[in-house]
Design a protein around this motif. Sequence first.
Motif, mmCIF file in Angstrom:
data_model
loop_
_atom_site.group_PDB
_atom_site.id
_atom_site.type_symbol
_atom_site.label_atom_id
_atom_site.label_comp_id
_atom_site.label_asym_id
_atom_site.label_seq_id
_atom_site.Cartn_x
_atom_site.Cartn_y
_atom_site.Cartn_z
ATOM 1 N N TYR A 177 0.862 -1.178 0.000
ATOM 2 C CA TYR A 177 0.000 0.000 0.000
ATOM 3 C C TYR A 177 0.902 1.232 0.000
ATOM 4 N N TYR A 178 0.473 2.249 -0.755
ATOM 5 C CA TYR A 178 1.304 3.436 -0.876
ATOM 6 C C TYR A 178 0.472 4.702 -0.777
ATOM 7 N N ALA A 179 1.083 5.726 -0.207
ATOM 8 C CA ALA A 179 0.494 7.055 -0.289
ATOM 9 C C ALA A 179 0.658 7.564 -1.719
ATOM 10 N N ASP A 180 -0.253 8.418 -2.131
ATOM 11 C CA ASP A 180 -0.211 8.912 -3.505
ATOM 12 C C ASP A 180 1.106 9.608 -3.817
ATOM 13 N N PHE A 181 1.674 10.291 -2.848
ATOM 14 C CA PHE A 181 2.858 11.079 -3.138
ATOM 15 C C PHE A 181 4.119 10.233 -3.320
ATOM 16 N N VAL A 182 4.055 8.938 -3.039
ATOM 17 C CA VAL A 182 5.235 8.100 -3.244
ATOM 18 C C VAL A 182 5.042 7.041 -4.332
ATOM 19 N N LYS A 183 3.846 6.930 -4.852
ATOM 20 C CA LYS A 183 3.587 5.913 -5.865
ATOM 21 C C LYS A 183 4.495 6.104 -7.070
ATOM 22 N N GLY A 184 5.108 5.007 -7.479
ATOM 23 C CA GLY A 184 6.008 5.045 -8.616
ATOM 24 C C GLY A 184 7.421 5.435 -8.263
ATOM 25 N N ARG A 185 7.650 5.905 -7.041
ATOM 26 C CA ARG A 185 8.999 6.302 -6.629
ATOM 27 C C ARG A 185 9.539 5.423 -5.500
ATOM 28 N N PHE A 186 8.679 5.039 -4.561
ATOM 29 C CA PHE A 186 9.096 4.243 -3.406
ATOM 30 C C PHE A 186 8.561 2.826 -3.550
ATOM 31 N N THR A 187 9.330 1.868 -3.019
ATOM 32 C CA THR A 187 8.903 0.477 -3.000
ATOM 33 C C THR A 187 9.158 -0.106 -1.622
#
Length: 124
Positions: A59-69
């Motif tokens: 699950y990811y916050a919108d501000f990290v999607k595509g950048r954090f894993t």
Amino acid sequence: QVQLVESGGGLVQAGGSLRLSCAASGRPFSSYAMGWFRQAPGKEREFAAAISWSGGNTYYADFVKGRFTISRDNAKNTVYLQMNSLKPEDTAVYYCAADMYYSGRYSPYEYDYWGQGTQVTVSS
């Protein structure tokens, strides 16, 4: 009881990468979910990412999607946060946390155990 210790923070230029680690001890690591939160000066602690007991759900916050894993290695009792394309606004203290009951929760108040935090500073 669960003890959590973060590492891997530091100073990086914008566009760079860091990998945070959180080593857990105490109760069996595969029996609880994990999350990463961050807190910038003067701001509330906010959710960044979470992972289920098995690692099968993330699950990811919108501000990290595509950048954090977020990932976990249950054999090593460790959860990771790979952070790419870092921005100055990602500067914060990053905390890992354990949720003994559910996975994917966004509120810090739902988590039961916390690490001491690791500082991430992104320069422009």
